[in-house]
Design a protein around this motif. Structure first.
Motif, mmCIF file in Angstrom:
data_model
loop_
_atom_site.group_PDB
_atom_site.id
_atom_site.type_symbol
_atom_site.label_atom_id
_atom_site.label_comp_id
_atom_site.label_asym_id
_atom_site.label_seq_id
_atom_site.Cartn_x
_atom_site.Cartn_y
_atom_site.Cartn_z
ATOM 1 N N THR A 168 0.853 -1.186 0.000
ATOM 2 C CA THR A 168 0.000 0.000 0.000
ATOM 3 C C THR A 168 0.888 1.235 0.000
ATOM 4 O O THR A 168 2.095 1.165 0.271
ATOM 5 C CB THR A 168 -0.904 0.023 1.241
ATOM 6 O OG1 THR A 168 -0.084 0.184 2.411
ATOM 7 C CG2 THR A 168 -1.719 -1.249 1.353
ATOM 8 N N SER A 169 0.277 2.385 -0.265
ATOM 9 C CA SER A 169 1.043 3.639 -0.258
ATOM 10 C C SER A 169 1.645 3.901 1.124
ATOM 11 O O SER A 169 2.788 4.370 1.238
ATOM 12 C CB SER A 169 0.138 4.807 -0.668
ATOM 13 O OG SER A 169 -0.304 4.658 -1.993
ATOM 14 N N ASP A 170 0.897 3.590 2.169
ATOM 15 C CA ASP A 170 1.399 3.795 3.532
ATOM 16 C C ASP A 170 2.591 2.883 3.818
ATOM 17 O O ASP A 170 3.550 3.294 4.489
ATOM 18 C CB ASP A 170 0.299 3.540 4.558
ATOM 19 C CG ASP A 170 -0.764 4.626 4.566
ATOM 20 O OD1 ASP A 170 -0.487 5.731 4.052
ATOM 21 O OD2 ASP A 170 -1.869 4.375 5.080
ATOM 22 N N GLN A 171 2.529 1.669 3.322
ATOM 23 C CA GLN A 171 3.649 0.746 3.522
ATOM 24 C C GLN A 171 4.893 1.214 2.773
ATOM 25 O O GLN A 171 6.012 1.079 3.274
ATOM 26 C CB GLN A 171 3.242 -0.661 3.065
ATOM 27 C CG GLN A 171 2.246 -1.344 3.975
ATOM 28 C CD GLN A 171 1.752 -2.666 3.417
ATOM 29 O OE1 GLN A 171 1.650 -2.858 2.195
ATOM 30 N NE2 GLN A 171 1.438 -3.606 4.304
ATOM 31 N N VAL A 172 4.688 1.764 1.594
ATOM 32 C CA VAL A 172 5.819 2.319 0.843
ATOM 33 C C VAL A 172 6.408 3.504 1.594
ATOM 34 O O VAL A 172 7.629 3.641 1.707
ATOM 35 C CB VAL A 172 5.382 2.740 -0.577
ATOM 36 C CG1 VAL A 172 6.536 3.450 -1.296
ATOM 37 C CG2 VAL A 172 4.925 1.534 -1.366
ATOM 38 N N ASP A 173 5.546 4.364 2.104
ATOM 39 C CA ASP A 173 6.009 5.504 2.907
ATOM 40 C C ASP A 173 6.908 5.031 4.042
ATOM 41 O O ASP A 173 7.994 5.581 4.271
ATOM 42 C CB ASP A 173 4.813 6.267 3.491
ATOM 43 C CG ASP A 173 4.321 7.381 2.589
ATOM 44 O OD1 ASP A 173 5.137 7.927 1.825
ATOM 45 O OD2 ASP A 173 3.126 7.707 2.640
ATOM 46 N N GLN A 174 6.446 4.030 4.783
ATOM 47 C CA GLN A 174 7.197 3.543 5.931
ATOM 48 C C GLN A 174 8.511 2.902 5.516
ATOM 49 O O GLN A 174 9.553 3.095 6.163
ATOM 50 C CB GLN A 174 6.358 2.535 6.730
ATOM 51 C CG GLN A 174 6.989 2.118 8.049
ATOM 52 C CD GLN A 174 7.247 3.313 8.955
ATOM 53 O OE1 GLN A 174 6.341 4.093 9.247
ATOM 54 N NE2 GLN A 174 8.497 3.450 9.413
ATOM 55 N N ALA A 175 8.480 2.157 4.413
ATOM 56 C CA ALA A 175 9.698 1.520 3.921
ATOM 57 C C ALA A 175 10.748 2.559 3.531
ATOM 58 O O ALA A 175 11.944 2.391 3.799
ATOM 59 C CB ALA A 175 9.377 0.623 2.727
ATOM 60 N N LEU A 176 10.294 3.652 2.913
ATOM 61 C CA LEU A 176 11.227 4.714 2.521
ATOM 62 C C LEU A 176 11.769 5.453 3.748
ATOM 63 O O LEU A 176 12.949 5.816 3.791
ATOM 64 C CB LEU A 176 10.538 5.688 1.574
ATOM 65 C CG LEU A 176 10.187 5.126 0.191
ATOM 66 C CD1 LEU A 176 9.434 6.161 -0.631
ATOM 67 C CD2 LEU A 176 11.454 4.702 -0.539
ATOM 68 N N LYS A 177 10.899 5.673 4.730
ATOM 69 C CA LYS A 177 11.357 6.315 5.967
ATOM 70 C C LYS A 177 12.444 5.482 6.633
ATOM 71 O O LYS A 177 13.456 6.006 7.089
ATOM 72 C CB LYS A 177 10.181 6.522 6.922
ATOM 73 C CG LYS A 177 9.197 7.587 6.485
ATOM 74 C CD LYS A 177 8.005 7.663 7.430
ATOM 75 C CE LYS A 177 6.984 8.692 6.940
ATOM 76 N NZ LYS A 177 5.785 8.726 7.821
ATOM 77 N N ASP A 178 12.223 4.176 6.685
ATOM 78 C CA ASP A 178 13.213 3.286 7.299
ATOM 79 C C ASP A 178 14.509 3.278 6.497
ATOM 80 O O ASP A 178 15.605 3.282 7.071
ATOM 81 C CB ASP A 178 12.656 1.859 7.383
ATOM 82 C CG ASP A 178 11.468 1.750 8.340
ATOM 83 O OD1 ASP A 178 11.303 2.661 9.181
ATOM 84 O OD2 ASP A 178 10.701 0.773 8.221
#
Length: 205
Positions: A63-73
């Motif tokens: 999901t877009s939120d999961q991509v956001d979190q992956a990029l933050k990490d």
């Protein structure tokens, strides 16, 4: 302060829309060699790490939120922790020159714009607080308790102090003239493109 700031909202949605792999380049040590708050340079090690954070097929199942979190990490970086692990030292003169462009509140007396930089030292001319910056980029407190380990912590504390001051005053308003500038690739760095007024209120903070 050198520590990764939060990503803008919507990056994950953009990455999913593009549907392409995401490569990340993380550099450590650049802020010690060439601090953005100073015109003085230091000698030392800079490391760069390049890796693929997200593959194209991974994006399809996220999901877009999961991509956001992956990029933050993937983008998260703490150069001060990296320096402690590596033990690198950065040599130069006047290590605190320009530091008052970033740090302006004394942690001991809370005086604003009372800090004076000289050599490797930062002193408050209101309460006498004195701290020096070492070649590791960390602070050595000389006549008071150790308030912060490095300038990233000090900068974050200043941010929270200002946030508290704004949100606690329903009538808070601060306006100041500003010059607008932008980076020009074909020219010599930053170029002024206009003027305006920056206004901060509690409602729009």
């Amino acid at each position: 302060g050198g520590i990764t700031l939060p990503l803008p909202d919507g990056i994950g949605k953009l990455v999913k829309h593009l549907g392409v792999p995401v490569a990340v380049v993380k550099s450590y040590g650049g802020g010690f060699v060439d601090p953005p708050w100073s015109d003085r340079h230091r000698r030392g090690v800079v490391e760069s790490h390049v890796f693929v954070a997200l593959k194209k097929d991974q994006l399809l199942s996220m999901t877009s939120d999961q991509v956001d979190q992956a990029l933050k990490d993937a983008l998260a970086a703490d150069p001060y922790q990296w320096q402690q692990e590596k033990g690198y030292e950065y040599r130069g003169r006047d290590l605190t020159a320009g530091l008052t462009n970033l740090l302006y509140i004394c942690p001991k007396c809370h005086g604003e714009f009372t800090l004076v930089a000289s050599g490797d030292h930062l002193t408050c001319n209101q309460c006498g607080m004195s701290v020096s910056m070492t070649g590791s980029g960390h602070f050595h407190w000389e006549n008071t308790e150790p308030y912060f380990i490095h300038l990233g912590e000090w900068y974050e504390w200043e941010h929270e102090e200002e946030k508290r001051a704004v949100l606690s005053d329903p009538d808070y308003r601060y306006a100041v003239p500003v010059e607008l500038a932008m980076y020009r690739r074909s020219r010599d760095g930053i170029e002024a493109v206009g003027n305006g007024t920056m206004t901060i209120t509690r409602e729009h903070y």
